[in-house]
Every structure is written in C-alpha cells, then in structure tokens.
Write a protein that holds these residues in place. Structure first.
Motif, short mmCIF file in Angstrom:
data_model
loop_
_atom_site.label_atom_id
_atom_site.label_comp_id
_atom_site.label_asym_id
_atom_site.label_seq_id
_atom_site.Cartn_x
_atom_site.Cartn_y
_atom_site.Cartn_z
N ILE A 156 16.65 41.05 35.72
CA ILE A 156 17.15 40.56 34.43
C ILE A 156 17.89 41.67 33.71
O ILE A 156 18.97 41.46 33.15
N ARG A 157 17.32 42.86 33.71
CA ARG A 157 17.99 44.01 33.07
C ARG A 157 19.31 44.32 33.75
O ARG A 157 20.31 44.62 33.09
N ALA A 158 19.32 44.27 35.08
CA ALA A 158 20.56 44.52 35.82
C ALA A 158 21.61 43.47 35.47
O ALA A 158 22.80 43.80 35.31
N LEU A 159 21.20 42.22 35.31
CA LEU A 159 22.13 41.16 34.93
C LEU A 159 22.70 41.43 33.53
O LEU A 159 23.90 41.32 33.32
N ALA A 160 21.85 41.81 32.60
CA ALA A 160 22.32 42.10 31.24
C ALA A 160 23.32 43.25 31.25
O ALA A 160 24.36 43.19 30.57
N GLN A 161 23.06 44.28 32.03
CA GLN A 161 23.99 45.41 32.12
C GLN A 161 25.30 44.98 32.77
O GLN A 161 26.38 45.38 32.32
N ALA A 162 25.22 44.16 33.80
CA ALA A 162 26.44 43.69 34.46
C ALA A 162 27.29 42.86 33.50
O ALA A 162 28.51 43.00 33.47
N VAL A 163 26.65 42.01 32.71
CA VAL A 163 27.38 41.18 31.74
C VAL A 163 28.10 42.09 30.75
O VAL A 163 29.28 41.87 30.44
N ARG A 164 27.43 43.10 30.25
CA ARG A 164 28.07 44.01 29.28
C ARG A 164 29.28 44.72 29.91
O ARG A 164 30.29 44.91 29.26
N ARG A 165 29.16 45.10 31.17
CA ARG A 165 30.26 45.80 31.85
C ARG A 165 31.41 44.87 32.22
O ARG A 165 32.57 45.26 32.17
N GLU A 166 31.10 43.65 32.62
CA GLU A 166 32.11 42.78 33.20
C GLU A 166 32.75 41.79 32.23
O GLU A 166 33.71 41.13 32.57
N GLY A 167 32.24 41.68 31.03
CA GLY A 167 32.74 40.68 30.11
C GLY A 167 34.18 40.89 29.70
O GLY A 167 34.94 39.94 29.56
N ALA A 168 34.57 42.13 29.51
CA ALA A 168 35.91 42.42 29.01
C ALA A 168 36.93 42.42 30.15
O ALA A 168 37.13 43.42 30.82
N GLY A 169 37.53 41.28 30.39
CA GLY A 169 38.62 41.19 31.34
C GLY A 169 38.22 41.08 32.79
O GLY A 169 39.07 40.85 33.64
N GLY A 170 36.95 41.23 33.10
CA GLY A 170 36.51 41.15 34.49
C GLY A 170 36.39 39.72 34.96
O GLY A 170 36.67 38.76 34.24
N VAL A 171 35.93 39.58 36.19
CA VAL A 171 35.74 38.25 36.74
C VAL A 171 34.27 37.89 36.84
O VAL A 171 33.92 36.78 37.22
N GLY A 172 33.39 38.84 36.52
CA GLY A 172 31.96 38.56 36.48
C GLY A 172 31.30 38.51 37.84
O GLY A 172 30.21 37.98 37.98
N THR A 173 31.94 39.08 38.85
CA THR A 173 31.42 38.98 40.22
C THR A 173 29.97 39.46 40.32
O THR A 173 29.10 38.74 40.82
N ARG A 174 29.69 40.66 39.86
CA ARG A 174 28.33 41.21 39.95
C ARG A 174 27.36 40.38 39.10
O ARG A 174 26.25 40.10 39.52
N SER A 175 27.78 39.97 37.92
CA SER A 175 26.93 39.17 37.04
C SER A 175 26.52 37.86 37.72
O SER A 175 25.34 37.49 37.71
N CYS A 231 34.18 39.42 22.09
CA CYS A 231 33.87 40.56 21.21
C CYS A 231 34.69 41.79 21.57
O CYS A 231 34.97 42.63 20.71
N ASP A 232 35.09 41.90 22.83
CA ASP A 232 35.92 43.01 23.28
C ASP A 232 37.41 42.74 23.11
O ASP A 232 38.24 43.51 23.57
N GLY A 233 37.75 41.61 22.50
CA GLY A 233 39.15 41.28 22.24
C GLY A 233 39.89 40.72 23.44
O GLY A 233 41.12 40.69 23.45
N GLU A 234 39.17 40.26 24.43
CA GLU A 234 39.78 39.72 25.64
C GLU A 234 39.73 38.19 25.62
O GLU A 234 38.90 37.56 26.27
N ALA A 235 40.63 37.59 24.87
CA ALA A 235 40.61 36.14 24.66
C ALA A 235 40.79 35.35 25.95
O ALA A 235 40.13 34.33 26.16
N GLU A 236 41.65 35.81 26.84
CA GLU A 236 41.89 35.07 28.09
C GLU A 236 40.65 35.10 28.97
O GLU A 236 40.27 34.08 29.55
#
Length: 144
Positions: A14-33, A65-70
């Motif tokens: 769960i902690r790893a998922l939360a960290q992945a979400v924080r890292r991948e939210g801005a412009g990423g594709v969320g693969t690890r999440s 929140c990171d300004g990545e609307a797309e």
C-alpha cells in the motif's frame, strides 16, 4: 478496503502504491501504480475494480494538483471505465477522508455516506462517519 489483511507485506505494498501515485501522477502513464494496484487486488484481497478506480482517481488528482490537466483528464477517464459500485465507493471514501482532514462532514454527505455504508454493509465506514458527525454536533449544540 476491508479485505486487506493487517500483514506487513500488504502494508508495504500500500505504501509503495501511494509513493508510485505521487511520482507518476504528473504527466506519467501510471504504469507502476497500476501494476501495484493489480498486485494488491490479487494478493491483498481488494476488489480489482475498487483499487483500480481509486488508483486512477488519485493519479488524476495528483496530476491536476501538479498542473498537468491532460494527464488528469486521461486518469479520470480511466477511473470512469470501472463499474459503478467501485466509482461510488471511491467517491464516498474521498468524501470521508476529506471530512476527516477537516474534522467534519456536511450533513448531506454524511447522510449519503451512512446510506451507502448500510447498503454495502460497511460498518467501518458508518463508524467513521458517526465519529465525525457526533464530534461536530457535540461542539455546536445550542444551550436551551
């Protein structure tokens, strides 16, 4: 997430998922999440649609929140692809967590959460809602 065991392994995931979400939210594709979410569904006893909807929603919020609307739009669309029950659960959980952060819930949201908890047989959610609404009523009672 009542299906989660209290084990250290699941907690670490769960902690790893939360960290992945924080890292991948801005412009990423969320693969690890999404990989971690799928793993939690398989190993942690969480309904797949619930965890994938929650993950996509949190990725959307992080991107926004990171300004990545797309990216936020893409993740929100992914969240909307799952079943209605999962979307409803995530909406209620977000409201509950937001209320917990603020220390109170608007009456309309509290009533909707209690109704959902009753329908879904989620006593854990009902208890949290009552704790929030009871605390507020206790502080704001009128003197007669």
């Amino acid at each position: 997430m009542s299906g989660l065991s209290g084990g250290d392994y699941v907690t670490q995931q769960i902690r790893a998922l939360a960290q992945a979400v924080r890292r991948e939210g801005a412009g990423g594709v969320g693969t690890r999440s999404f990989q971690l979410a799928e793993h939690l569904a398989a190993e942690g006893g969480v309904h797949r649609g619930d965890i994938l909807t929650a993950t996509a929603t949190l990725l959307a919020m992080t991107a926004w929140c990171d300004g990545e609307a797309e990216a936020a739009r893409r993740f929100a669309e992914l969240a909307g692809e799952h079943d209605e029950e999962s979307r409803e659960l995530v909406t209620h959980l977000l409201r509950l967590e937001s209320g917990a952060d603020q220390g109170w819930l608007p009456e309309e949201q509290a009533e909707a959460l209690l109704e959902y908890a009753r329908r879904a047989r989620r006593g854990d959610l009902a208890t949290r809602v009552r704790a929030l609404t009871g605390a507020r009523r206790g502080r704001h009672r009128r003197a007669d």
